[in-house]
Design a protein around this motif. Structure first.
Motif, PDB file in Angstrom:
ATOM      1  N   ASN B  48      14.837  63.335-127.644  1.00  0.00           N
ATOM      2  CA  ASN B  48      13.593  63.148-126.893  1.00  0.00           C
ATOM      3  C   ASN B  48      13.853  62.525-125.525  1.00  0.00           C
ATOM      4  O   ASN B  48      13.154  62.804-124.553  1.00  0.00           O
ATOM      5  CB  ASN B  48      12.650  62.253-127.699  1.00  0.00           C
ATOM      6  N   PHE B  49      14.855  61.690-125.452  1.00  0.00           N
ATOM      7  CA  PHE B  49      15.229  61.038-124.192  1.00  0.00           C
ATOM      8  C   PHE B  49      15.509  62.096-123.118  1.00  0.00           C
ATOM      9  O   PHE B  49      15.051  61.989-121.983  1.00  0.00           O
ATOM     10  CB  PHE B  49      16.480  60.191-124.438  1.00  0.00           C
ATOM     11  N   ALA B  50      16.246  63.146-123.502  1.00  0.00           N
ATOM     12  CA  ALA B  50      16.575  64.208-122.546  1.00  0.00           C
ATOM     13  C   ALA B  50      15.477  65.264-122.503  1.00  0.00           C
ATOM     14  O   ALA B  50      15.031  65.667-121.437  1.00  0.00           O
ATOM     15  CB  ALA B  50      17.906  64.855-122.918  1.00  0.00           C
ATOM     16  N   LEU B  51      15.025  65.698-123.693  1.00  0.00           N
ATOM     17  CA  LEU B  51      14.091  66.824-123.768  1.00  0.00           C
ATOM     18  C   LEU B  51      12.678  66.397-123.392  1.00  0.00           C
ATOM     19  O   LEU B  51      12.016  67.041-122.578  1.00  0.00           O
ATOM     20  CB  LEU B  51      14.106  67.414-125.182  1.00  0.00           C
ATOM     21  N   GLY B  52      12.221  65.299-123.978  1.00  0.00           N
ATOM     22  CA  GLY B  52      10.836  64.887-123.760  1.00  0.00           C
ATOM     23  C   GLY B  52      10.616  64.311-122.377  1.00  0.00           C
ATOM     24  O   GLY B  52       9.698  64.697-121.669  1.00  0.00           O
ATOM     25  N   TYR B  53      11.462  63.368-122.000  1.00  0.00           N
ATOM     26  CA  TYR B  53      11.241  62.666-120.736  1.00  0.00           C
ATOM     27  C   TYR B  53      11.879  63.396-119.566  1.00  0.00           C
ATOM     28  O   TYR B  53      11.378  63.342-118.450  1.00  0.00           O
ATOM     29  CB  TYR B  53      11.776  61.236-120.835  1.00  0.00           C
ATOM     30  N   GLY B  54      13.016  64.072-119.838  1.00  0.00           N
ATOM     31  CA  GLY B  54      13.722  64.708-118.735  1.00  0.00           C
ATOM     32  C   GLY B  54      13.513  66.213-118.647  1.00  0.00           C
ATOM     33  O   GLY B  54      13.953  66.824-117.688  1.00  0.00           O
ATOM     34  N   GLY B 220      22.251  63.668-110.758  1.00  0.00           N
ATOM     35  CA  GLY B 220      22.820  62.436-111.299  1.00  0.00           C
ATOM     36  C   GLY B 220      21.897  61.763-112.294  1.00  0.00           C
ATOM     37  O   GLY B 220      22.338  61.220-113.312  1.00  0.00           O
ATOM     38  N   ILE B 221      20.595  61.834-111.990  1.00  0.00           N
ATOM     39  CA  ILE B 221      19.598  61.248-112.887  1.00  0.00           C
ATOM     40  C   ILE B 221      19.624  61.983-114.229  1.00  0.00           C
ATOM     41  O   ILE B 221      19.669  61.371-115.305  1.00  0.00           O
ATOM     42  CB  ILE B 221      18.188  61.371-112.256  1.00  0.00           C
ATOM     43  N   ARG B 222      19.623  63.320-114.166  1.00  0.00           N
ATOM     44  CA  ARG B 222      19.583  64.116-115.395  1.00  0.00           C
ATOM     45  C   ARG B 222      20.869  63.968-116.194  1.00  0.00           C
ATOM     46  O   ARG B 222      20.834  63.895-117.424  1.00  0.00           O
ATOM     47  CB  ARG B 222      19.362  65.594-115.046  1.00  0.00           C
ATOM     48  N   LEU B 223      22.005  63.913-115.499  1.00  0.00           N
ATOM     49  CA  LEU B 223      23.278  63.777-116.211  1.00  0.00           C
ATOM     50  C   LEU B 223      23.316  62.434-116.945  1.00  0.00           C
ATOM     51  O   LEU B 223      23.735  62.360-118.105  1.00  0.00           O
ATOM     52  CB  LEU B 223      24.446  63.900-115.227  1.00  0.00           C
ATOM     53  N   THR B 224      22.857  61.379-116.293  1.00  0.00           N
ATOM     54  CA  THR B 224      22.809  60.066-116.944  1.00  0.00           C
ATOM     55  C   THR B 224      21.914  60.112-118.176  1.00  0.00           C
ATOM     56  O   THR B 224      22.266  59.584-119.232  1.00  0.00           O
ATOM     57  CB  THR B 224      22.295  59.014-115.953  1.00  0.00           C
ATOM     58  N   ALA B 225      20.755  60.757-118.032  1.00  0.00           N
ATOM     59  CA  ALA B 225      19.833  60.850-119.168  1.00  0.00           C
ATOM     60  C   ALA B 225      20.470  61.639-120.311  1.00  0.00           C
ATOM     61  O   ALA B 225      20.333  61.282-121.486  1.00  0.00           O
ATOM     62  CB  ALA B 225      18.526  61.515-118.735  1.00  0.00           C
ATOM     63  N   PHE B 226      21.179  62.711-119.963  1.00  0.00           N
ATOM     64  CA  PHE B 226      21.823  63.546-120.981  1.00  0.00           C
ATOM     65  C   PHE B 226      22.876  62.743-121.740  1.00  0.00           C
ATOM     66  O   PHE B 226      22.976  62.823-122.967  1.00  0.00           O
ATOM     67  CB  PHE B 226      22.448  64.766-120.295  1.00  0.00           C
ATOM     68  N   VAL B 227      23.644  61.932-121.004  1.00  0.00           N
ATOM     69  CA  VAL B 227      24.688  61.123-121.634  1.00  0.00           C
ATOM     70  C   VAL B 227      24.063  60.066-122.560  1.00  0.00           C
ATOM     71  O   VAL B 227      24.488  59.912-123.710  1.00  0.00           O
ATOM     72  CB  VAL B 227      25.587  60.466-120.568  1.00  0.00           C
ATOM     73  N   LEU B 228      23.041  59.360-122.066  1.00  0.00           N
ATOM     74  CA  LEU B 228      22.393  58.344-122.904  1.00  0.00           C
ATOM     75  C   LEU B 228      21.790  58.993-124.152  1.00  0.00           C
ATOM     76  O   LEU B 228      21.902  58.474-125.264  1.00  0.00           O
ATOM     77  CB  LEU B 228      21.305  57.616-122.098  1.00  0.00           C
TER      78      LEU B 228
END
Lengths: 249, 327
Positions: B48-54, B220-228
């Motif tokens: 959800n961190f990547a899919l929902g918010y990002g 960079g924002i999306r890559l960070t979100a994907f990693v987290l």
């Protein structure tokens, strides 16, 4: 004369056989509103995209405060202070007015990697944001979702977001589009005051607004600038009257 | 208290209260079921961190779930056999301490996501879905063909790993560890999404062009979100391996990626406790209907269809009375 803030030299862009930008040179000096007019399909949007960095020109250069910026991407150009508004209102609809302007302040600050402190208690964001919201007269509407604003209010929000970048130049793409007559008057006086913040390159179809606001006007036809001059000069220019203003003038 | 806060508390209360009640009434199996729901919820919170918010529709999150599982299984099996994992460049031994395993899980799944994300985030939309799926399938087939750790048959490690001062084989203690991690991750997500990073991430989802125009580079924002996101799902995979004391390539399969996505969509995309509600409903249905028929997923499919058609905000969206939005 001052040095130009924005200095576009011999820009050229072709899509196949169509030359959308044909050897365009254009300057924007401090304190002025320079309007860019032209019929539909003249290449105004293509030109704007090359200035903001969404589209790469085939030839020519874009200088911003004396520096070439051709090699920079759109985000970097925005951070240098090239603030842009869109033809169709472009805000984050489910963010509040305050969040939208905070986003712009944050973008201008170049610091988006904050993970802990909430936006709303980050005075480095909320204070400048509140200031710019008051500047465009949206105070009292901070907590409204941007999607619920009227068309005119959304236009003001876009101006506030542009201001939040602490711009060195504005690029406003048809800010008057879709405005009623009453709202238009308000917006014209808001835009007129903006030139003291930073000069404006104004792309606009509403000729009343252009004649009320512009210090200089350039006319773009088929990708070429056919005339540049003061409002009176453009009104009097026979080629412009023939090719563009037609019966209107 | 806002309506959404009530829903959040009620959802978590149902999970934790349910487990406590099951424990007090002597239904140890139901405690384990709640543990499974908490672990699936954690995997969903990660996605959800990547899919929902990002807005990053990853169809490859099983890769991180499985990597978390395999790191745990490999470390535990080496601790059991006493053989070091490697002697070069220095001797590295296995471990059965969760507090040593989890940082390793976070590191490995984070690094994997950095590599996968850096490549797949150059695409978007359906291509992003396919590229993430392709990477996950590569890792799946690698695990199938890796005989050192069981290959197709998977890897068992008999004893659940240890946590200081806690008897992890006791169902309620084990549930509380999993639920505690779930709560901490939810808190982390809530804080991050209200901070600068969350603002930029959500803005880039809704209007990329506008986000760029205010000077923010989405990559960079999306890559960070994907990693987290991957690190959270990897942690869930570690817990899932410990729950079953077994890992197999099934944890890495595209079917698992789909299931994690189902938790998120059922519960509510971009809602804080959406994946918790979704995982609870999924595990409950599997338990109640799975005993009746092997084809219980036909019903799950109908429920999913209903949610997507009539309540795109999922269970949480339906209860909060608002469509798609933010928890």
């Amino acid at each position: 004369m001052h040095d130009a803030i924005l200095d576009i030299r011999r820009l050229r862009k072709a899509f196949g056989a169509l030359t959308a930008t044909d050897d365009v040179s254009l300057t924007l000096y401090p304190g002025e509103i320079h309007a860019l007019i032209g019929p539909n399909g003249a290449g105004k949007s293509t030109l704007i995209k090359q200035i903001v960095g969404e589209l790469r020109p085939d030839a020519g250069e874009v200088r911003f405060e004396g520096q070439r910026i051709d090699g920079l991407d759109a985000a970097a150009r925005a951070r240098l202070g090239l603030a842009r508004s869109f033809q169709v209102s472009s805000v984050i609809p489910d963010f509040t007015v305050l969040q939208n302007v905070c986003l712009a302040v944050q973008g201008g600050s170049g610091r988006s990697f904050g993970f802990l402190r909430p936006i709303l208690s980050d005075s480095g964001l909320t204070e400048p944001a509140g200031f710019h919201i008051r500047q465009v007269g949206l105070d009292g509407r901070e907590q409204i979702a941007a999607g619920a604003l009227s068309h005119g209010e959304r236009r003001k929000l876009e101006v506030a977001m542009a201001l939040a970048l602490r711009p060195r130049a504005f690029l406003l793409d048809e800010p008057m589009a879709g405005m009623g007559t009453e709202g238009a008057g308000q917006l014209v006086s808001l835009l007129s005051g903006l030139r003291t913040e930073a000069p404006i390159l104004l792309v606009e179809h509403d000729m009343d607004a252009v004649f009320a606001l512009a210090d200089r006007i350039s006319v773009l036809v088929y990708g070429r600038i056919v005339a540049t001059g003061s409002v009176d000069e453009i009104r009097a220019n026979p080629e412009v009257r023939r090719s563009y203003l037609g019966e209107e003038a | 208290m806002s309506r959404i806060a009530v829903i959040n508390l009620a959802t978590l209360g149902l999970l934790i209260g349910g487990a406590l009640t099951a424990h007090l009434t002597g239904h140890a199996f139901l405690v384990t079921l709640a543990t499974k729901a908490a672990i699936f919820a954690l995997a969903g919170v990660g996605l959800n961190f990547a899919l929902g918010y990002g807005g990053l529709v990853s169809f490859g999150h099983a890769a991180f779930f499985g990597i978390g599982g395999y790191v745990t299984g490999i470390l535990a099996s080496h601790a059991m056999s006493g053989q070091p994992l490697t002697t070069l460049p220095y001797t590295m031994n296995g471990t059965n301490e969760m507090l040593a395993i989890w940082p390793m899980v976070l590191l490995v799944s984070g690094l994997a996501a950095l590599a996968i994300g850096a490549l797949s985030l150059r695409t978007s939309g359906v291509y992003f879905i396919m590229v993430t799926l392709a990477f996950a399938q590569m890792i799946y087939w690698f695990a199938v063909g890796w005989p050192a750790y069981g290959g197709e048959d998977g890897l068992s490690f008999y004893v659940r790993n240890a946590f200081p001062g806690v008897q992890t084989m006791q169902p309620l203690s084990w549930f509380l560890i999993c639920a505690g991690l779930l709560l901490m991750t939810l808190g982390f997500t809530a804080v991050v999404m209200r901070a600068r990073f969350g603002l930029a991430l959500q803005a880039a989802r809704r209007n990329t062009q506008r986000t760029v125009a205010v000077g923010i580079r989405p990559f960079g924002i999306r890559l960070t979100a994907f990693v987290l996101s991957a690190m959270i799902t990897g942690l869930a995979g570690s817990l899932y391996a410990d729950l079953n004391r077994f890992v197999s390539p099934a944890m890495l399969s595209w079917y698992m990626s789909g299931e994690i996505m189902v938790f998120v969509i059922l519960g509510g995309v971009g809602r804080l406790v959406g994946p918790v509600a979704g995982a609870m409903l999924f595990v409950t249905m599997e338990h109640l209907l799975g005993g009746i028929s092997d084809y219980w997923q036909v019903l799950l499919g109908l429920v999913l269809l209903g949610v997507v058609l009539w309540s795109p905000g999922g269970i949480v969206g339906m209860l909060s009375g608002r469509g798609r939005g933010h928890a």
